[in-house]
Enzyme design. Structure first.
Site, mmCIF file in Angstrom:
data_model
loop_
_atom_site.group_PDB
_atom_site.id
_atom_site.type_symbol
_atom_site.label_atom_id
_atom_site.label_comp_id
_atom_site.label_asym_id
_atom_site.label_seq_id
_atom_site.Cartn_x
_atom_site.Cartn_y
_atom_site.Cartn_z
ATOM 1 N N HIS A 101 -2.075 -8.739 -2.483
ATOM 2 C CA HIS A 101 -2.161 -10.151 -2.844
ATOM 3 C C HIS A 101 -3.055 -10.315 -4.069
ATOM 4 O O HIS A 101 -4.080 -9.641 -4.189
ATOM 5 C CB HIS A 101 -2.719 -10.965 -1.681
ATOM 6 C CG HIS A 101 -2.021 -10.716 -0.383
ATOM 7 N ND1 HIS A 101 -0.697 -11.053 -0.179
ATOM 8 C CD2 HIS A 101 -2.444 -10.132 0.759
ATOM 9 C CE1 HIS A 101 -0.349 -10.701 1.048
ATOM 10 N NE2 HIS A 101 -1.390 -10.137 1.627
ATOM 11 N N GLU A 118 -7.815 -11.780 3.406
ATOM 12 C CA GLU A 118 -7.451 -11.922 4.814
ATOM 13 C C GLU A 118 -8.200 -10.931 5.683
ATOM 14 O O GLU A 118 -8.814 -9.980 5.180
ATOM 15 C CB GLU A 118 -5.940 -11.739 4.990
ATOM 16 C CG GLU A 118 -5.417 -10.394 4.573
ATOM 17 C CD GLU A 118 -3.889 -10.335 4.551
ATOM 18 O OE1 GLU A 118 -3.237 -11.301 4.958
ATOM 19 O OE2 GLU A 118 -3.362 -9.303 4.107
ATOM 20 N N HIS A 176 -1.760 -2.651 1.169
ATOM 21 C CA HIS A 176 -1.869 -2.594 2.622
ATOM 22 C C HIS A 176 -0.509 -2.816 3.274
ATOM 23 O O HIS A 176 0.432 -3.303 2.641
ATOM 24 C CB HIS A 176 -2.856 -3.639 3.137
ATOM 25 C CG HIS A 176 -2.446 -5.045 2.828
ATOM 26 N ND1 HIS A 176 -2.774 -5.678 1.649
ATOM 27 C CD2 HIS A 176 -1.736 -5.972 3.540
ATOM 28 C CE1 HIS A 176 -2.292 -6.909 1.647
ATOM 29 N NE2 HIS A 176 -1.645 -7.113 2.791
ATOM 30 N N ARG A 196 5.259 -7.602 -2.993
ATOM 31 C CA ARG A 196 5.844 -6.489 -2.240
ATOM 32 C C ARG A 196 6.156 -5.365 -3.218
ATOM 33 O O ARG A 196 6.863 -5.576 -4.210
ATOM 34 C CB ARG A 196 7.111 -6.969 -1.535
ATOM 35 C CG ARG A 196 7.746 -5.959 -0.592
ATOM 36 C CD ARG A 196 9.064 -6.471 -0.035
ATOM 37 N NE ARG A 196 8.925 -7.683 0.736
ATOM 38 C CZ ARG A 196 9.556 -8.818 0.478
ATOM 39 N NH1 ARG A 196 10.385 -8.915 -0.555
ATOM 40 N NH2 ARG A 196 9.373 -9.882 1.216
#
Length: 320
Positions: A101, A118, A176, A196
């Site tokens: 991200h 996150e 990740h 992605r």
């Protein structure tokens, strides 16, 4: 404003399964439900109250009409009329795509969005289930780009076997993926921006490869090997144990074997409780709500005292 529960927003995913129904009792019919969005003001996916006198109201409606009471003055000053975090439960029957991200600056410039920091709390994991978090060595941008082009990216990645209670903090830029057989609670900035970079060459239900964001990711990746992702935290029972304290959210772990009173009179923030084990009753002067594993409650910033009643719950307490 009484403690609030919301209707789950259920998301089918190529990699999803059925555990959200089987373990948590979520109202799903699909065999590929991967996510339950518990608290969201992402456009098109806005949470709706499921209990009490405010049932049927959307989270956004409540923020628009009672912003400071619900969010807290300092939160409104910082984020305006937007709920600043997104709360999810995730069931990965298959491996998720390898992704990352962007940070706030890049996300703002490219997508007019927040970045996406996150954290994950592992609620259940099959034997030998694992996550991908970061690289197994420092890599250059050129090495990375070459590995993506040659389908050898997996050779550069760091794999972590996981069990219940393991907790991970995922900075922006950190590559990740959640592995097959992992079910977890996720706390993140309000953002749906994901780059992605590898998807195991899988095809969707229509036979198409999913879009990759190879070029966008190049300037967003953190190429250094860093061991900064595994969260070490105390687990004293009937105590508030700090897990993560970052600019975007603060998360504590609370395991109850008896009732616990929390004084929040000086807390200028809403409080979220995610139940990650057992069940509990949460009471305030304005009302009460029961939550069980896989459920979430939101308490307004105006709440001054919270009573947690349980003899076996595990809770994640989230504030700003």
């Amino acid at each position: 404003m009484h403690p609030l529960k919301f209707k789950p927003i259920l998301k089918e995913r190529l990699w999803g399964g059925t555990k959200l129904k089987e373990v948590f009792g979520k109202p799903i019919e699909s065999d590929i439900t991967g996510e339950s969005w518990e608290l969201s003001t992402v456009p098109g996916d806005i949470s709706v109250v499921a209990n009490g006198s405010l049932e049927g109201k959307s989270l956004q409606e409540l923020i628009d009409s009672n912003g400071e009471e619900l969010l807290g003055k300092s939160v409104v000053e910082r984020f305006g009329k937007e709920f600043p975090i997104l709360i999810k439960f995730i069931d990965a029957k298959q491996d998720l795509s390898i992704q990352l991200h962007p940070n706030d600056a890049l996300a703002k410039e490219r997508h007019n969005s927040f970045g996406k920091t996150e954290m994950w709390y592992i609620m259940d994991a099959d034997p030998k289930a694992e996550l991908i978090v970061g690289f197994n060595k420092d890599v250059t941008k050129e090495e990375y780009a070459e590995s993506v082009a040659n389908d050898t990216l997996l050779d550069l990645l760091n794999y972590e076997q996981v069990k219940e209670g393991d907790t991970f903090f995922i900075n922006t830029g950190k590559i990740h993926a959640i592995g097959a057989g992992v079910m977890l609670a996720e706390i993140q900035q309000t953002s749906d921006v994901t780059y992605r970079v590898f998807d195991f060459n899988r095809k969707d239900k229509d036979g198409n490869l999913r879009e990759l964001h190879t070029d966008l990711a190049l300037d967003a990746v953190d190429y250094e090997k860093k061991d900064d992702f595994k969260v070490s935290y105390s687990q004293e029972k009937n105590e508030v144990n700090t897990m993560v304290n970052c600019p975007y959210f603060k998360t504590n772990f609370i395991e109850l074997t008896e009732n616990l009173e929390l004084d929040t009179v000086n807390r200028d923030s809403f409080t979220i409780f995610m139940c990650v084990g057992g069940e509990a009753k949460i009471s305030t002067a304005e009302g009460e709500v029961a939550i069980k594993s896989g459920e979430t409650a939101l308490l307004p910033a105006s709440t001054q005292k919270i009573s947690l009643q349980s003899t076996g719950a595990k809770l994640l307490e989230v504030t700003i």
